[in-house]
Design an enzyme around this catalytic site. Structure first.
Site, short mmCIF file in Angstrom:
data_model
loop_
_atom_site.label_atom_id
_atom_site.label_comp_id
_atom_site.label_asym_id
_atom_site.label_seq_id
_atom_site.Cartn_x
_atom_site.Cartn_y
_atom_site.Cartn_z
N HIS A 7 0.78 -1.23 0.00
CA HIS A 7 0.00 0.00 0.00
C HIS A 7 0.81 1.27 0.00
O HIS A 7 0.24 2.36 0.04
CB HIS A 7 -0.94 0.03 1.21
N LYS A 26 -8.66 14.26 3.67
CA LYS A 26 -7.80 13.07 3.71
C LYS A 26 -6.89 13.24 4.90
O LYS A 26 -6.83 14.32 5.48
CB LYS A 26 -6.99 12.93 2.42
N ARG A 27 -6.16 12.21 5.29
CA ARG A 27 -5.23 12.36 6.39
C ARG A 27 -4.23 13.47 6.10
O ARG A 27 -3.89 13.73 4.93
CB ARG A 27 -4.48 11.04 6.65
N LYS A 55 0.89 14.41 0.88
CA LYS A 55 -0.41 14.70 0.27
C LYS A 55 -0.54 16.19 -0.07
O LYS A 55 -1.46 16.61 -0.75
CB LYS A 55 -1.54 14.27 1.20
N THR A 69 -8.46 6.73 -2.70
CA THR A 69 -9.83 6.29 -2.95
C THR A 69 -10.78 7.46 -2.77
O THR A 69 -11.88 7.44 -3.32
CB THR A 69 -10.25 5.15 -1.99
N LYS A 105 -14.41 8.63 -4.78
CA LYS A 105 -15.69 9.02 -4.18
C LYS A 105 -16.15 10.36 -4.73
O LYS A 105 -17.33 10.56 -5.03
CB LYS A 105 -15.55 9.14 -2.65
C1 LIG Z 1 -11.93 7.50 1.58
C2 LIG Z 1 -11.48 7.94 2.90
C3 LIG Z 1 -10.12 8.17 3.12
C4 LIG Z 1 -9.07 8.04 2.02
O1 LIG Z 1 -8.92 9.28 1.38
P1 LIG Z 1 -7.68 9.55 0.39
O2 LIG Z 1 -8.00 10.87 -0.20
O3 LIG Z 1 -7.69 8.45 -0.62
O4 LIG Z 1 -6.47 9.56 1.22
C5 LIG Z 1 -9.72 8.59 4.36
N1 LIG Z 1 -10.60 8.75 5.36
C6 LIG Z 1 -11.92 8.55 5.20
C7 LIG Z 1 -12.85 8.77 6.34
C8 LIG Z 1 -12.41 8.13 3.96
O5 LIG Z 1 -13.71 7.90 3.80
#
Ligand SMILES: *Cc1c(COP(=O)(O)O)cnc(C)c1O
Length: 815
Positions: free
Chosen positions: A358, A546-547, A552, A654, A658
């Protein structure tokens, strides 16, 4: 398989019955949390019934099962998801309405179980949904953390972490299976010898026994009775209290021993994309792996009387290296407890385990000190040594006399165990999570391994549960889609492509814009309530959630926002397309730069909101406590999706999927799955900017990157960084951040993730976003094309690929 029909009347009766039996109350007197609980119990009854049926079927037909091991499952709330999947959401909504309750209010009663940090855990949850729906016999395994990811509060602009206790309302979805409790041995010493018959005997001394008690969450599939089970292990001390110690007056010691065992499932480690070197974390990993394997093996033996056919009947999938100890643990069970030879045990093990990588971030690659593995699981360390020795001999055949290469590739070296190398040596499949990432693994991260084991390497691009993220989170959009293309896409997400035919349907595009506006309004209300900020509904909702991690590049977004602020201050009457920048992000509690970045966002937010000259055009909002249930409100409302990591570092992402599925347009680098999103929608329907991977890597490797030169030559950037040093009017000093960008620090080079380098290109892409937004028809058309081409990012597709190419199990999903 036909599913049971649920009528409004039947549901009302069932809910009233639960209220009576569980709370001794009538509907009229019930509180919202009681009604939630009653609904959950009704839905759970249906699920448990299906779970037993599924288990019986698995037992009967004896087909290969998939066991998905992951330290995190960020499942999100269950009630709405299960009601949707079981086809009872409408009836339930109507039943509640009759009883005087709003469905949405009842959903809010459920805690959002935070059993994960971010993308990794959420992926595992989306895959459970996919396995259930596509008829894969899948079980997920993880730890039943008492406390999941911390609850984030923002106090005076800074992140404060509070414990999250999700069990009070989350427990209802978990069914304990006490009779399948296992015992895991931690610590102590072992001695091994061969008895008179030449049989290996292993004796354990002075270990700490820890009980693993399973709690099962039934995960429903859509339009099927098939259930995927998520088995969460809780750690328990087998000794209520050590009475010997207790009566000898050692009261504290007695309690301590008891508590130590139970600490194992007490808390989720809050680091994302970072290795955690603490001994408790390693205990958690072994606890998960050992309990899970004992469970699978015991059941297998009860059915077949032998483990010789284990690899035919099971796949052990490890989601990242955290559960890599399955490899030595399965070896241990096969050899020590089932009298197999090393060769036989190794054949079975290495044909059972599949590994998903990952991350390529060096600070996330797991290494454990030999001394720690030795101390906590002495028998496992012996086995790892033996695996390493045989592995190095094999390497010798490929790289004779190349001692340096062999020590580079060894599993044990420099007194550490390299988990990724162990995972590669002991598995039959190694996959990355996007096309780009899988190429990087082959060409750069695991180059030498790829030379030897090229056939083991493959790619499965991540996917998301489109029913949760589109159908349930954005019901209005789902309804619009279904009015045009029907409901087939719910199980055949590629059918969304039919929407491409409507790209010039003005009426549909207008409707799309209207729905986006409704979802924006809902988010605006949320922001008003939680942040006290009034946002401009005509502004572009530009979202980065995102985190918080330097790679990032939330920083790049921030630098650009400050530059826009300067532009507006200089020229308040300029023709400016209004923007609302929305952030949501948790920082690991020990990650100082990340926490300071959150504070920086909040300082800027406050400065702008207090400035009447700009605040109607520019806005910055930081939403606290980003989590799945909040993401379900944000995604449908987003217009711009920020996916701006430095190229080569984001394995897939991911969140990007979304957003796209909900009609947001991506501004992004050619990183992770952005590359495939770009390919799916075409360059004209996405805003791509910045260096590509080869350029970014070459520049980093050359050591010639000098952000100071950019600072000196680019007045826009200079002014932005000068303001950081100056501050944002609240007395907080951001010189440390500016220094990190210009001079480096923490042992790293200046601007490690090259935000300044990509700044100009990013700003230019952002300008294109603004100009495009002026033409709403064009914007909506692009949004539609994004939705129409998002089907390939559904988890159903990913699961079908895993099933066909890696697990070799059947699935109902047709491409
Ligand atoms: C989808 C999701 C992530 C992943 O987000 P990335 O932009 O791909 O890092 C992190 N936290 C939550 C709560 C999510 O639903």
């Amino acid at each position: 398989m036909p599913k049971t029909q649920y009528t409004k009347t039947a549901l009302k009766e069932a809910i009233a019955g639960k209220l009576q039996r569980h709370f001794a109350c009538e509907v009229e007197d019930a509180t919202k949390d009681q009604v939630y609980e009653a609904c959950a119990l009704v839905v759970r009854d249906a699920l448990t019934e299906h779970m037993i049926e599924t288990q019986n079927e698995v037992e009967r037909d004896g087909e290969r099962q998939v066991h998905y091991l992951c330290m995190e499952f960020l499942v999100g709330r269950s009630l709405r998801n299960n009601a949707y999947n079981l086809g009872m959401l409408d009836a339930l909504t109507a039943a509640l309405k009759d009883m005087g309750f709003e469905m949405a209010d009842i959903f809010e009663e459920e805690a959002d179980p935070g059993l994960g940090n971010g993308g990794l855990g959420r992926l595992a949850a989306c895959y459970m949904d996919g396995m259930a729906t596509d008829g894969v016999r899948g079980t997920g395994y993880s730890i039943r953390y008492e406390h999941g990811i911390f609850k984030q509060k923002i106090v005076e602009g800074q992140q404060v972490e509070l414990p999250d206790s999700w069990l009070s309302t989350g427990e209802v979805w978990q069914i304990p299976a006490m009779d399948e409790t296992r015992e895991v041995k931690i610590g102590g010493t072992v001695d091994t010898y061969f008895d008179d018959n030449g049989k290996l005997v292993v004796n354990y001394h002075d270990y700490t026994p820890v009980l693993a008690v399973p709690y099962d969450m039934p995960i429903s599939g859509y339009g099927t009775n098939n259930i995927a089970r998520l088995r969460l292990w809780k750690a328990q001390s087998p000794i209520a209290l050590d009475m010997k110690l207790f009566s000898s007056g050692e009261y504290l010691k007695a309690l301590e021993k008891h508590a130590l065992a139970e600490t194992i499932s007490m808390v989720l480690y809050p680091e994302d994309n970072h290795r955690e070197g603490q001994s408790l974390r390693l205990k958690q990993q072994y606890f998960l792996v050992s309990a899970t394997l004992q469970d699978i093996c015991a059941k297998h033996k009860a059915k077949y009387g032998t483990l010789e056919n284990f690899a035919h009947k099971h796949v052990l999938h490890i989601n990242d290296t955290h559960p890599t100890l399955v490899i030595p643990e399965l070896m241990r069970i096969l050899m020590d407890e089932n009298d197999m030879s090393w060769e036989q045990a190794w054949n079975i093990t290495s044909q059972s385990v599949a590994y998903t990588n990952h991350t390529v971030m060096p600070e996330a690659l797991e290494c454990w000190p030999v001394s720690l593995v030795q101390e906590l699981m002495p028998r496992i360390m012996q086995i790892i040594y033996e695996i390493n020795e045989r592995f190095c001999k094999e390497l010798w055949n490929y790289f004779p006399n190349d001692f340096q290469k062999i020590s580079k590739l060894a599993i044990v070296a420099d007194d550490t165990v390299r988990m990724a190398h162990l995972a590669i040596a002991g598995s039959f499949s190694i996959n990355g999570v996007s096309a780009l990432h899988s190429e990087i693994l082959k060409e750069r991260v695991f180059t030498d391994f790829y030379k030897i084991y090229s056939s083991k390497f493959c790619n499965v691009t991540n996917g998301i549960a489109h029913r949760r993220w589109l159908c349930e989170a954005n019901p209005e959009l789902a309804e619009l889609i279904e009015s045009k293309i029907g409901t087939g896409y719910r199980t055949h997400p590629s059918e969304l492509q039919v929407l491409n035919n409507y790209a010039d349907d003005k009426e549909l595009l207008d409707k799309l814009g209207e729905i986006k506006r409704h979802n924006k309004q809902r988010l605006a209300d949320y922001i008003k309530e939680h942040n006290g900020i009034e946002v401009n509904m005509d502004s572009i909702f530009d979202v980065q959630v995102k985190r918080l991690h330097e790679y990032k590049r939330q920083m790049l977004n921030i630098l650009h926002i400050i530059s826009l602020y300067h532009k507006l201050k200089d020229n308040p009457d300029m023709d400016f397309v209004p923007r609302t920048f929305i952030f949501g992000s948790k920082a690991a509690p020990g990650y100082a730069v990340a926490k300071k970045t959150i504070q920086l966002i909040n300082s800027i937010s406050k400065m702008i909101d207090n400035d009447p000259a700009v605040r109607d055009k520019l806005k910055v909002v930081f939403l606290e406590d980003y989590k799945v249930s909040l993401a379900e409100i944000i995604m449908p409302a987003a217009e711009v999706s920020e996916q701006i990591s430095i190229a080569g570092k984001e394995a897939s992402g991911t969140g990007n999927m979304k957003f796209m599925m909900n009609g947001a347009l991506t501004i992004g680098t050619m990183d992770g799955a952005n590359v495939e999103i770009c390919e799916a929608v075409g360059k004209e329907n996405i805003f791509i900017f910045g260096m590509e991977t080869p350029e970014a890597e070459a520049l980093a490797a050359s050591g010639s990157y000098e952000p100071m030169v950019i600072y000196q030559n680019d007045p826009v950037i200079r002014r932005v960084l000068d303001q950081m040093i100056h501050g944002f009017g609240d007395g907080v000093d951001y010189t440390d951040i500016a220094n990190l960008l210009l001079h480096g620090g923490n042992g790293g080079p200046a601007d490690r993730y090259m935000s300044l380098k990509d700044f100009a290109s990013y700003a230019e892409a952002q300008e294109r976003v603004s100009q495009t937004y002026r033409d709403q028809d064009q914007w909506n058309r692009m949004a539609l094309i994004n939705i129409a081409n998002s089907g390939r990012f559904a988890a159903d597709r990913s699961i079908a690929e895993y099933a066909q190419n890696i697990w070799r199990v059947k699935t109902n999903f047709a491409f």
